[in-house]
Each structure stands twice: as structure tokens, then as C-alpha cells.
Scaffold this motif. Structure first.
Motif, mmCIF file in Angstrom:
data_model
loop_
_atom_site.group_PDB
_atom_site.id
_atom_site.type_symbol
_atom_site.label_atom_id
_atom_site.label_comp_id
_atom_site.label_asym_id
_atom_site.label_seq_id
_atom_site.Cartn_x
_atom_site.Cartn_y
_atom_site.Cartn_z
ATOM 1 N N SER A 47 -62.803 -18.947 -20.095
ATOM 2 C CA SER A 47 -63.518 -18.604 -21.164
ATOM 3 C C SER A 47 -65.013 -18.567 -20.631
ATOM 4 O O SER A 47 -65.612 -17.585 -20.932
ATOM 5 C CB SER A 47 -63.558 -19.278 -22.302
ATOM 6 N N THR A 48 -65.575 -19.729 -19.974
ATOM 7 C CA THR A 48 -66.762 -19.732 -19.530
ATOM 8 C C THR A 48 -66.857 -18.630 -18.450
ATOM 9 O O THR A 48 -68.172 -17.944 -18.296
ATOM 10 C CB THR A 48 -67.364 -20.907 -19.028
ATOM 11 N N GLY A 49 -65.985 -18.428 -17.498
ATOM 12 C CA GLY A 49 -66.200 -17.290 -16.567
ATOM 13 C C GLY A 49 -66.435 -16.078 -17.064
ATOM 14 O O GLY A 49 -67.494 -15.225 -16.582
ATOM 15 N N LEU A 50 -65.239 -15.554 -18.044
ATOM 16 C CA LEU A 50 -65.488 -14.258 -18.902
ATOM 17 C C LEU A 50 -66.928 -14.228 -19.482
ATOM 18 O O LEU A 50 -67.418 -13.021 -19.378
ATOM 19 C CB LEU A 50 -64.354 -14.021 -19.621
ATOM 20 N N ALA A 107 -61.856 -25.298 -26.000
ATOM 21 C CA ALA A 107 -61.917 -24.740 -24.682
ATOM 22 C C ALA A 107 -61.692 -23.117 -24.598
ATOM 23 O O ALA A 107 -62.438 -22.843 -23.602
ATOM 24 C CB ALA A 107 -61.021 -25.761 -23.759
ATOM 25 N N GLY A 108 -60.675 -22.955 -24.980
ATOM 26 C CA GLY A 108 -60.535 -21.480 -24.837
ATOM 27 C C GLY A 108 -61.504 -20.417 -25.621
ATOM 28 O O GLY A 108 -61.557 -19.328 -24.912
ATOM 29 N N THR A 109 -62.360 -20.728 -26.540
ATOM 30 C CA THR A 109 -63.319 -20.209 -26.955
ATOM 31 C C THR A 109 -64.789 -20.344 -26.552
ATOM 32 O O THR A 109 -65.670 -19.902 -27.071
ATOM 33 C CB THR A 109 -63.442 -20.202 -28.633
ATOM 34 N N GLY A 110 -64.864 -21.138 -25.576
ATOM 35 C CA GLY A 110 -66.277 -21.331 -24.917
ATOM 36 C C GLY A 110 -67.120 -22.431 -25.637
ATOM 37 O O GLY A 110 -68.316 -22.444 -25.292
ATOM 38 N N MET A 111 -66.329 -23.330 -26.322
ATOM 39 C CA MET A 111 -67.094 -24.512 -27.089
ATOM 40 C C MET A 111 -66.588 -25.784 -26.858
ATOM 41 O O MET A 111 -66.943 -26.532 -27.476
ATOM 42 C CB MET A 111 -67.028 -24.214 -28.422
ATOM 43 N N GLY A 112 -65.886 -25.897 -25.509
ATOM 44 C CA GLY A 112 -65.417 -27.403 -25.077
ATOM 45 C C GLY A 112 -66.577 -28.114 -24.598
ATOM 46 O O GLY A 112 -67.924 -27.890 -24.894
ATOM 47 N N TYR A 126 -71.629 -24.713 -18.252
ATOM 48 C CA TYR A 126 -70.813 -23.972 -17.167
ATOM 49 C C TYR A 126 -71.291 -22.259 -17.234
ATOM 50 O O TYR A 126 -71.188 -21.733 -16.422
ATOM 51 C CB TYR A 126 -69.346 -24.038 -17.533
ATOM 52 N N ILE A 127 -71.409 -22.118 -18.627
ATOM 53 C CA ILE A 127 -71.650 -20.559 -18.658
ATOM 54 C C ILE A 127 -73.063 -20.006 -18.093
ATOM 55 O O ILE A 127 -72.957 -19.036 -17.168
ATOM 56 C CB ILE A 127 -71.742 -19.993 -20.222
ATOM 57 N N TYR A 128 -73.833 -21.061 -18.281
ATOM 58 C CA TYR A 128 -75.199 -20.635 -17.402
ATOM 59 C C TYR A 128 -75.095 -20.677 -15.869
ATOM 60 O O TYR A 128 -75.697 -20.016 -15.244
ATOM 61 C CB TYR A 128 -76.212 -21.779 -18.153
ATOM 62 N N PHE A 129 -74.232 -21.832 -15.286
ATOM 63 C CA PHE A 129 -74.123 -22.092 -14.200
ATOM 64 C C PHE A 129 -73.768 -21.032 -13.469
ATOM 65 O O PHE A 129 -73.719 -20.271 -12.375
ATOM 66 C CB PHE A 129 -73.326 -23.182 -13.969
ATOM 67 N N VAL A 145 -67.229 -25.601 -10.908
ATOM 68 C CA VAL A 145 -67.400 -25.810 -12.498
ATOM 69 C C VAL A 145 -65.879 -26.382 -12.855
ATOM 70 O O VAL A 145 -65.819 -27.139 -13.726
ATOM 71 C CB VAL A 145 -67.400 -24.364 -12.792
ATOM 72 N N SER A 146 -64.714 -26.223 -12.046
ATOM 73 C CA SER A 146 -63.637 -26.636 -12.258
ATOM 74 C C SER A 146 -63.432 -28.168 -12.155
ATOM 75 O O SER A 146 -63.027 -28.993 -12.962
ATOM 76 C CB SER A 146 -62.275 -25.972 -11.346
ATOM 77 N N VAL A 147 -64.134 -28.435 -11.059
ATOM 78 C CA VAL A 147 -64.159 -29.899 -10.760
ATOM 79 C C VAL A 147 -64.995 -30.737 -11.930
ATOM 80 O O VAL A 147 -64.549 -31.673 -12.615
ATOM 81 C CB VAL A 147 -64.927 -30.429 -9.396
#
Length: 356
Positions: free
Chosen positions: A126-129, A200-205, A211-214, A256-258
Motif C-alpha cells: 500500500s505504501t509503495g503504490l 496496513a492495507g489502506t496505508g494507515m498502519g 514509509y510513503i515519504y521514504f 521499508v520491509s525490514v
């Protein structure tokens, strides 16, 4: 004559350079500038090593204290002779911590790893998209939306705690769920991991805004010409993202995954709010800290040899049990980091370099 390797030639040259410096210094053949340069270089290197040693001490000491307390025999707890290395080694606290009455370790570890892997996958996707959309899709109001993403980093999670709890206590999507079930009310997702999966799936985890900024900075560092060529060949948004962007920024995605795995694995805020399950290791450990005496008494009753050696009222023994439990929580993270640390450091160092 034996041919030296490149590494050996460089080492020999450095040795000769050092010898030459001291020879020239004794014979007075060095200028004042050269002497100042070598002295400055020496003190800079010395300062660097002192800082690294101090940082290493600060990082390693707490972990060493956990290991020391966890493997110290009950009879020598609190003795000054065991301040660094246990005078007598024992695994009684580790065995007690693994038991069902304290951590119930293996079932809890399996549950924690499974839920954390799912949360990490959903969060990275979600954060990648979202990051790719903010970096490449230019539309009216995109900067305002990204401003709200940054706000999720700044605003404390406690300020939206009640709103999140109420949303999942009566979860509904535009009234559709209430319309389908005929009651007009939503469904209760509290005490279920699906509530965390939805966040987590909607980008609010956990830390999703960070992560989105990164990842946005990582996408902006990629050459846009390759993506334009893919669009010309007929690739859509999703195909370009998965076929070109994801392989090109694998280091940032791994970073980001780690981080996502680490923070979801140790999260107690969202777990305590939405899914207070004692099988989650970090939540179980957090709950145990406030009632460790009760847990020790229950665990000691299961083994006759523990009853004669364990005193639940001893504060040193309570600290040792807590340390053993903490070590059990930390060990999987250390094992994971040992395998990915090289790529993790490279991804963190290279992210955000370059730009449009």
C-alpha cells in the motif's frame, strides 16, 4: 619471485609510507604543513574510533545485560562478581520463560511471525503504490494530499485512538455492510487481526506515513525515461510499477520491509487497541512486566525443582525473568537482521539520492 596480489601491494605500500614518514621526520625532511596534515589525520581517526567504540558500548551493553541476567543462576543473582559475566550459568530462567505460564513461546512466536509477515506485505504494497502515485501522478490537490500524509507522521497516534476504535467497533463502508446484513449496523472487528490488516492495507498502519515519504523519495530518484518507454509500449500504471519501479528500488523496498517488520513485530499500541491477543509476543511481554510475580508463581508450580530454587518476591529474580523474556522476543529480530543487514544499510544510505 612471487607475484603479490593487489591487496598485498596496497598493504605493503601503506607500511612503507608509514616507515618513510617516521624516517623523514627524524631526519627533518618534512615540511610543517606535512607534519600538521599527518597529526590532524591521526586525531581525526582517533576521534572516529572513540566515537564508534562509545556507540558500540551504548548499543551492546543493554543486550549483554539481558544475556547476563537470563543465564545467571538464581543463587548468585545480585552478586557483584556477576556484574559482567555470570559466576554460575543456568538456563532455568530461559526454560521458565518458554513455558506456557509465562510466554508460551513457540505457539506465540508462530502466531506473531505469521501476522507480522501479512502486515508487512500489506503495508509495503500500500505504501509503495501511494509513494509511486505521489511521485509520478501529477493532479490537482496532490500536494495537499501529501501534506496529510506528512501529518500522519507528525500527529500522535493517541489523538486518533478513539476514532479508530469506534470505526472498527462498528465497521461499515458507506452503509453497505448494514444494508447487506439487514440490521443497518456494521460489524465488530475488535479483537480480530483483520482490523490491523485493514489499516496496513489502506496505508494507515504503523509508521505508514514515514514509509510513503521514504519510498516517494526513492521513486523520484529513478530516471523517468524508462517508465515513459514502458507507457509507450502499452504498459499501464500497475504493470509499470511492478515490472520496472519495484526491481529498480529493491534496496529501498527491503529497507521499508525490514522497518515495517520490526515495528509491527514489536507493536503494542495497535495490538492493545484493536486486537489484544496474548499470543502476540510483544503484547504478552508488555502485559507480563506489570504482573511478573504472578507469572513466576504459576510457572514454578509446574516443575518441582523450580519450587525449591525460585522466590517470586526476589526483585533480582524478577529482573532475570523479565530479561529472559525480552531476550526471547529480540532473538528472531537479531537473526533476521544478520541476514539482511548489508542490503538494509545500502538501501537506507542510497534512498533519497538524486531527484527529478
Amino acid at each position: 619471485m612471487t607475484k603479490l596480489s593487489r591487496k598485498e601491494r596496497m598493504q605493503k605500500a601503506e607500511e612503507m609510507a608509514g616507515i618513510s614518514f617516521w624516517v623523514d621526520l627524524r631526519k627533518g625532511r618534512l615540511s610543517k604543513y606535512t607534519i600538521q596534515k599527518h597529526v590532524r589525520s591521526f586525531f581525526v581517526s582517533l576521534f572516529r574510533y572513540v566515537i564508534l567504540i562509545c556507540l558500540g558500548f551504548v548499543v551492546i551493553t543493554p543486550l549483554w545485560n539481558l544475556v547476563r541476567d537470563a543465564f545467571t543462576a538464581p543463587a548468585v543473582l545480585g552478586e557483584k562478581s556477576s556484574s559482567w559475566i555470570p559466576q554460575q550459568v543456568s538456563t532455568i530462567f530461559m526454560s521458565m520463560s518458554i513455558s506456557k505460564n509465562l510466554m508460551d513461546y513457540w505457539p506465540s512466536l508462530l502466531y506473531t511471525l505469521l501476522t507480522t509477515v501479512v502486515l508487512t506485505f500489506l503495508q509495503v504494497l500500500s505504501t509503495g503504490l501511494a509513494a509511486y502515485s505521489f511521485a509520478r501522478l501529477k493532479f490537482k490537490g496532490s500536494n495537499i494530499l501529501f501534506f496529510f500524509v506528512v501529518l500522519t507522521i507528525v500527529v500522535p497516534s493517541d489523538s486518533i485512538m478513539l476514532a479508530q476504535y469506534a470505526a472498527f467497533r462498528n465497521f461499515d463502508i458507506f452503509g453497505l455492510i448494514g444494508l447487506i446484513n439487514g440490521t443497518g449496523a456494521g460489524i465488530n472487528l475488535i479483537n480480530q487481526p483483520v482490523a490491523q490488516f485493514i489499516l496496513a492495507g489502506t496505508g494507515m498502519g504503523v509508521k505508514s506515513g514515514l514509509y510513503i515519504y521514504f519510498l516517494r523519495q526513492g521513486v523520484r530518484g529513478l530516471p523517468i525515461s524508462v517508465e515513459e518507454a514502458a507507457h509507450v509500449d502499452g504498459a499501464g500504471f500497475l504493470r509499470t510499477f511492478f515490472s520496472i519501479v519495484v526491481p529498480s528500488m529493491s534496496g529501498s523496498i527491503l529497507t521499508v520491509s525490514v522497518l515495517s517488520f520490526l515495528w509491527n513485530y514489536t507493536d503494542t499500541y495497535y495490538t492493545g487497541l484493536l486486537n489484544p491477543n496474548v499470543k502476540q509476543l510483544a503484547y504478552r511481554y508488555s502485559s507480563l512486566q506489570s504482573n511478573v510475580r504472578w507469572g513466576i508463581n504459576n510457572a514454578a508450580k509446574t516443575r518441582p525443582e523450580w519450587l525449591t530454587t525460585i522466590d517470586a518476591t526476589n526483585p533480582f529474580l524478577q529482573t532475570a525473568v523479565i530479561s529472559a523474556c525480552a531476550l526471547l522476543v529480540v532473538v528472531p529480530l537479531l537473526i533476521m537482521y544478520a541476514f539482511v543487514q548489508k542490503r538494509f544499510v545500502q538501501g537506507a544510505a542510497r534512498s533519497g539520492l538524486g531527484g527529478d
